[in-house]
Write a protein that holds these residues in place. Structure first.
Motif, PDB file in Angstrom:
ATOM      1  N   UNK A  96       0.864  -1.078   0.167  1.00  0.00           N
ATOM      2  CA  UNK A  96       0.157  -0.124   0.019  1.00  0.00           C
ATOM      3  C   UNK A  96       0.976   1.250  -0.034  1.00  0.00           C
ATOM      4  N   UNK A  97       0.451   2.465  -0.581  1.00  0.00           N
ATOM      5  CA  UNK A  97       1.147   3.517  -0.411  1.00  0.00           C
ATOM      6  C   UNK A  97      -0.025   4.627  -0.282  1.00  0.00           C
ATOM      7  N   UNK A  98       0.444   5.724   0.673  1.00  0.00           N
ATOM      8  CA  UNK A  98      -0.728   6.729   0.754  1.00  0.00           C
ATOM      9  C   UNK A  98       0.043   8.144   0.604  1.00  0.00           C
ATOM     10  N   UNK A  99      -0.565   8.954  -0.460  1.00  0.00           N
ATOM     11  CA  UNK A  99       0.039  10.249  -0.561  1.00  0.00           C
ATOM     12  C   UNK A  99      -1.347  11.212   0.016  1.00  0.00           C
ATOM     13  N   UNK A 100      -0.918  12.323   0.422  1.00  0.00           N
ATOM     14  CA  UNK A 100      -1.901  13.433   0.794  1.00  0.00           C
ATOM     15  C   UNK A 100      -1.284  14.815   0.719  1.00  0.00           C
ATOM     16  N   UNK A 101      -2.096  15.594   0.669  1.00  0.00           N
ATOM     17  CA  UNK A 101      -1.681  17.102   0.580  1.00  0.00           C
ATOM     18  C   UNK A 101      -2.801  17.976   0.854  1.00  0.00           C
ATOM     19  N   UNK A 102      -2.551  18.820   1.913  1.00  0.00           N
ATOM     20  CA  UNK A 102      -3.690  19.792   2.310  1.00  0.00           C
ATOM     21  C   UNK A 102      -3.139  21.322   1.858  1.00  0.00           C
ATOM     22  N   UNK A 103      -3.933  22.072   1.564  1.00  0.00           N
ATOM     23  CA  UNK A 103      -3.783  23.217   1.071  1.00  0.00           C
ATOM     24  C   UNK A 103      -2.792  24.070   1.932  1.00  0.00           C
ATOM     25  N   UNK A 104      -1.649  24.748   1.405  1.00  0.00           N
ATOM     26  CA  UNK A 104      -0.753  25.528   1.982  1.00  0.00           C
ATOM     27  C   UNK A 104       0.250  24.493   2.911  1.00  0.00           C
ATOM     28  N   UNK A 130      -5.663  -0.707   5.696  1.00  0.00           N
ATOM     29  CA  UNK A 130      -5.115  -1.384   4.802  1.00  0.00           C
ATOM     30  C   UNK A 130      -4.273  -2.425   5.111  1.00  0.00           C
ATOM     31  N   UNK A 131      -4.236  -3.629   4.979  1.00  0.00           N
ATOM     32  CA  UNK A 131      -3.442  -4.720   5.810  1.00  0.00           C
ATOM     33  C   UNK A 131      -3.353  -5.940   4.892  1.00  0.00           C
ATOM     34  N   UNK A 182       0.919  -2.772   6.998  1.00  0.00           N
ATOM     35  CA  UNK A 182      -0.356  -2.234   6.486  1.00  0.00           C
ATOM     36  C   UNK A 182      -0.328  -0.846   6.956  1.00  0.00           C
ATOM     37  N   UNK A 183      -1.409  -0.141   6.814  1.00  0.00           N
ATOM     38  CA  UNK A 183      -1.770   1.310   7.016  1.00  0.00           C
ATOM     39  C   UNK A 183      -2.847   1.745   7.608  1.00  0.00           C
TER      40      UNK A 183
END
Length: 88
Positions: free
Chosen positions: A8-16, A52-53, A30-31
């Motif tokens: 599994x791979x998680x990417x995230x981005x918030x404004x600023x 996710x596992x 897992x995550x």
């Protein structure tokens, strides 16, 4: 996306903010992630949880727990989108 991705791979981005990219460090790892929501000036009891596992054998299991207020929208291409509406 990372060049080498585990199960599994998680990417995230918030404004600023800066981007977060993370995955498990082992092949059996897992995550888990939780998205908290604001409702009427408070932190809502409702949240979105993602787990996710590694399952049995070669199975990879992804569970997404949605709050009761979640609305599932079927898109023209057959995919589904979840909408959760709250008041700031």
């Amino acid at each position: 996306m990372a060049r080498n991705v585990r199960n599994f791979w998680l990417t995230a981005q918030a404004d600023g903010g800066s981007q977060v990219a993370v995955g498990p460090k082992s092949k059996d790892g897992g995550l888990r992630a939780t998205l908290y929501l604001r409702e009427s000036g408070q932190i809502s009891d409702e949240k979105v949880m993602f787990d996710a596992h590694h399952g049995i054998g070669a199975d990879l299991v992804t569970l997404i727990e949605l709050p009761p207020s979640a609305e599932v929208i079927e898109n023209a291409d057959g995919s589904k989108t979840v909408r959760i509406r709250k008041t700031r």
